[in-house]
Design an enzyme around this catalytic site. Structure first.
Site, PDB file in Angstrom:
ATOM      1  N   GLY A 164      -0.037   7.225  -3.990  1.00 31.68           N
ATOM      2  CA  GLY A 164       1.347   7.596  -4.244  1.00 31.68           C
ATOM      3  C   GLY A 164       1.728   8.996  -3.809  1.00 31.68           C
ATOM      4  O   GLY A 164       2.783   9.480  -4.149  1.00 31.68           O
ATOM      5  N   GLU A 200      -8.807  13.925   5.622  1.00 29.99           N
ATOM      6  CA  GLU A 200      -8.788  13.178   6.887  1.00 29.99           C
ATOM      7  C   GLU A 200      -7.902  13.871   7.902  1.00 29.99           C
ATOM      8  O   GLU A 200      -7.081  14.732   7.559  1.00 29.99           O
ATOM      9  CB  GLU A 200      -8.316  11.742   6.651  1.00 29.99           C
ATOM     10  CG  GLU A 200      -6.891  11.647   6.180  1.00 29.99           C
ATOM     11  CD  GLU A 200      -6.436  10.221   5.919  1.00 29.99           C
ATOM     12  OE1 GLU A 200      -7.282   9.345   5.694  1.00 29.99           O
ATOM     13  OE2 GLU A 200      -5.228  10.006   5.949  1.00 29.99           O
ATOM     14  N   LYS A 237       9.153   3.559   1.091  1.00 28.29           N
ATOM     15  CA  LYS A 237       9.660   2.844   2.256  1.00 28.29           C
ATOM     16  C   LYS A 237      11.159   2.628   2.115  1.00 28.29           C
ATOM     17  O   LYS A 237      11.655   2.395   1.001  1.00 28.29           O
ATOM     18  CB  LYS A 237       8.931   1.508   2.391  1.00 28.29           C
ATOM     19  CG  LYS A 237       7.459   1.715   2.733  1.00 28.29           C
ATOM     20  CD  LYS A 237       6.630   0.483   2.484  1.00 28.29           C
ATOM     21  CE  LYS A 237       5.157   0.818   2.697  1.00 28.29           C
ATOM     22  NZ  LYS A 237       4.281  -0.235   2.150  1.00 28.29           N
ATOM     23  N   GLU A 275      -2.963  -1.854   4.925  1.00 24.60           N
ATOM     24  CA  GLU A 275      -2.099  -0.872   5.583  1.00 24.60           C
ATOM     25  C   GLU A 275      -2.874  -0.102   6.648  1.00 24.60           C
ATOM     26  O   GLU A 275      -4.007   0.325   6.407  1.00 24.60           O
ATOM     27  CB  GLU A 275      -1.544   0.119   4.550  1.00 24.60           C
ATOM     28  CG  GLU A 275      -0.594  -0.538   3.559  1.00 24.60           C
ATOM     29  CD  GLU A 275       0.179   0.478   2.725  1.00 24.60           C
ATOM     30  OE1 GLU A 275       1.246   0.114   2.219  1.00 24.60           O
ATOM     31  OE2 GLU A 275      -0.273   1.632   2.578  1.00 24.60           O
ATOM     32  N   GLU A 289      -5.153   1.770   3.513  1.00 21.62           N
ATOM     33  CA  GLU A 289      -5.535   1.258   2.189  1.00 21.62           C
ATOM     34  C   GLU A 289      -5.143  -0.207   2.072  1.00 21.62           C
ATOM     35  O   GLU A 289      -4.446  -0.741   2.924  1.00 21.62           O
ATOM     36  CB  GLU A 289      -4.870   2.073   1.068  1.00 21.62           C
ATOM     37  CG  GLU A 289      -3.361   2.008   1.069  1.00 21.62           C
ATOM     38  CD  GLU A 289      -2.750   2.813  -0.081  1.00 21.62           C
ATOM     39  OE1 GLU A 289      -3.487   3.490  -0.806  1.00 21.62           O
ATOM     40  OE2 GLU A 289      -1.530   2.740  -0.246  1.00 21.62           O
ATOM     41  N   ARG A 293      -1.582  -6.564  -4.294  1.00 14.94           N
ATOM     42  CA  ARG A 293      -0.457  -7.130  -5.048  1.00 14.94           C
ATOM     43  C   ARG A 293       0.528  -7.744  -4.071  1.00 14.94           C
ATOM     44  O   ARG A 293       0.391  -7.575  -2.859  1.00 14.94           O
ATOM     45  CB  ARG A 293       0.249  -6.001  -5.803  1.00 14.94           C
ATOM     46  CG  ARG A 293       0.703  -4.905  -4.848  1.00 14.94           C
ATOM     47  CD  ARG A 293       1.767  -3.984  -5.400  1.00 14.94           C
ATOM     48  NE  ARG A 293       2.396  -3.245  -4.323  1.00 14.94           N
ATOM     49  CZ  ARG A 293       1.989  -2.055  -3.870  1.00 14.94           C
ATOM     50  NH1 ARG A 293       0.970  -1.458  -4.416  1.00 14.94           N
ATOM     51  NH2 ARG A 293       2.625  -1.458  -2.877  1.00 14.94           N
ATOM     52  N   VAL A 296       6.900  -5.166  -2.295  1.00 16.34           N
ATOM     53  CA  VAL A 296       8.363  -5.178  -2.293  1.00 16.34           C
ATOM     54  C   VAL A 296       8.868  -5.887  -1.031  1.00 16.34           C
ATOM     55  O   VAL A 296       9.758  -6.738  -1.091  1.00 16.34           O
ATOM     56  CB  VAL A 296       8.911  -3.728  -2.343  1.00 16.34           C
ATOM     57  CG1 VAL A 296      10.431  -3.724  -2.222  1.00 16.34           C
ATOM     58  CG2 VAL A 296       8.468  -3.015  -3.607  1.00 16.34           C
TER      59      VAL A 296
END
Lengths: 464, 92
Positions: A164, A200, A237, A275, A289, A293, A296
């Site tokens: 997040g 990273e 997003k 992703e 990642e 789930r 959206v």
């Protein structure tokens, strides 16, 4: 085994969406509501609703015990967590298992593995999926300095334990390294109780592309194409589309394949999203990642494939094998989704709860609206600001953009500020149309005085 | 306590006549009522137990008075805010 009655532990549009999927499969629904959502659209649609706590989500929608006990107490045999709230909380899966309930999602072990960036990265590597150059276990400054020297600046520091965007720091100059280390460690510790960092290479000209996966408990996994979610603001997003036609076909195929390899490698069950970040300068892609789930933006994929993802979730959770074969998954046309939030974009996206006086959705053969709103609905101040998802499909991207513009023009919402005027302006931008954007583009656009001026005073359209 | 200010007096009178409902402070399984109809209770008297998973929560009466009725049975699922007991309140 088939599911008879499902408890839905969520609210808003996704609760409505899950109720509809259950109804299509003849499954009864019990909706867990907070005190603030007793009279919501979803509460009216569900066969029954049960109040699990006060408006504050920590005591209601995030309360594992209340959700599990509510499910058992109302005679449910399964729990659907939706997205957000407890969707990626393995403790709910554990509680369900303990109480003889089916959790509609991946196994708790998968949720744990994928929820930890370090573990997820290791599993991706093991499945042969490329990861962003970096290091996954930086606990002290000396180590960070060595890693930075190795992979080169700019770099990104993140909390190893969470997601997040919290605790995230960008370092472009060597002399900023120590301060960024200290801030990131402190924030990671405060947010997740663990100051370990994940470092990273920062990819500056990036697209965000994600592959929808679906797995059953017999080890079969499929991809359902990808979505391009490059248009983000503060890691939220804003516009999603599919397929990712702005990424070379060769890369897209490899990403789809990588996602399936990872899904098979971890014996992924149910719906999920892998992703990736695409470096537009080098034409490389890297694993970011896995979201364990329903997402959206899942309607983009549903629109392109004709597959009802929530129904597939319910079937797979009930123990059914996937009936689809990879070759049967075909993507037709181009779909775009706009997230319509109750926010005043011209006032730094200030949330705008309140009573919706007018709610008139665009209609048409190519338009889908997922929402829980209606005229007279009061948007409560306690939760996220998503009012609706507007999904439009066309034969190709240009046609879809045109249809999306028309649909946004027809969307009449009054009483609360919405992001519709902002979305309209974004869709006019030549960079969006040409696709020459990256994940930071919106942040730049919203600093342009000209752009923001066009949104200002334009919040509630057609108001007399 | 006797209050003579008009509007406040009305409030006190209403409270005297009304039964107080003890609401569930959380969702859970109603384990048992710790008092029966007719019992006299103080605000801090424990009147019921609600269990969530292995966790028991004791519900207090919250008011002084006499239990009129227990509204739920052992083993029932009680929702957040659901009335559990009625207590006839005594005058302040």
């Amino acid at each position: 085994m088939s599911l008879r009655r499902v408890l839905i532990a969520n609210r808003g549009e996704i609760a409505v969406r899950i109720i509809r999927a259950c109804r299509a499969l003849d499954i009864e629904t019990v909706l867990a509501v907070s005190e603030a959502d007793r009279d919501s659209l979803a509460a009216g649609l569900a066969d029954r609703s049960v109040c699990i706590g006060p408006a504050r989500s920590a005591a209601s929608y995030l309360n594992v015990g209340a959700v599990a006990v509510a499910a058992v107490g109302t005679g449910c045999d399964a729990v659907h967590p939706g997205y957000g709230f407890l969707a990626e909380n393995a403790a709910l899966g554990d509680a369900c298992a303990k109480m003889g309930l089916t959790f509609i999602g991946p196994r708790p072990q998968t949720i744990r593995e994928m929820g930890n960036k370090i573990q997820a990265r290791a599993l991706a590597l093991r499945a042969g999926v490329p990861v962003v150059p970096g290091s996954d276990h930086v606990a002290d400054y000396k180590r960070l300095a060595a890693v930075a020297a190795d992979i080169g600046l700019p770099i990104l520091l993140k909390a190893a334990a969470g997601g997040g965007g919290r605790g995230m720091q960008i370092v472009r100059r060597r002399r900023d390294l120590r301060r960024a280390f200290e801030t990131a460690t402190a924030e990671a510790h405060a947010a997740f109780g663990d100051g370990t960092l994940y470092v990273e290479r920062l990819i500056e000209n990036a697209r965000h592309v994600e592959v929808q996966i679906l797995g059953d408990r017999f080890g079969k996994a499929l991809h359902l194409g990808e979505r391009d979610c490059t248009l983000q603001r503060r890691h939220q997003k804003i516009i999603e589309e599919g397929p990712a036609t702005l990424v070379p076909q060769r890369l897209r195929e490899r990403m789809r394949e990588a996602a399936v390899n990872l899904a098979v490698g971890v014996r992924y069950e149910n719906a999920g999203t892998v992703e990736f970040i695409v470096d537009q300068d080098t034409e490389q892609f890297f694993f970011l990642e896995v979201n364990t789930r329903i997402q959206v933006e899942h309607p983009v994929t549903e629109t392109l494939t004709g597959i009802d993802l929530v129904q597939e979730q319910l079937r797979v959770a009930a123990g059914a094998p996937l009936r689809l074969e990879q070759a049967q998954v075909r993507l037709t046309g181009h779909a775009i989704e706009c997230r319509i939030n109750a926010e005043a974009a011209d006032q730094h996206f200030r949330p705008s709860p309140g009573r919706i006086s007018v709610w008139q959705e665009p209609k048409g053969a190519h338009v889908r609206v997922d929402t829980h709103c209606y005229p007279g609905y009061v948007v409560p101040p306690f939760y996220d600001s998503l009012l609706a998802k507007l999904i439009v499909v066309g034969a190709h991207r240009a046609q879809t953009i045109e249809r999306m513009r028309a649909a946004l023009d027809q969307f009449d919402i009054r009483g609360v500020d919405t992001t519709v005027p902002f979305l309209r302006q974004l869709l006019m931008r030549p960079e969006y149309i040409a696709g020459t954007v990256n994940t930071r583009w919106i942040e730049e656009v919203v600093t342009e005085p000209d752009f923001m001026r066009r949104i200002e005073g334009n919040q509630q359209p057609c108001q007399i | 306590m006797e209050l003579t200010v008009g509007s406040i007096r009305i409030a006190v009178d209403r409270a005297r006549r009304q039964a107080h409902q003890v609401a569930a402070p959380l969702l859970g399984i109603f384990q048992e009522a710790l008092v029966q109809a007719g019992a006299r209770v103080q605000p801090d008297t424990s009147v019921a137990i609600i269990r969530v998973m292995q966790d028991d929560t004791v519900v207090k009466a919250g008011v002084r008075g006499t239990v009129l009725q227990v509204l739920v049975s052992s083993g029932d699922l009680v929702e957040y805010g659901q009335p559990l007991l009625q207590i006839g309140m005594e005058a302040l």
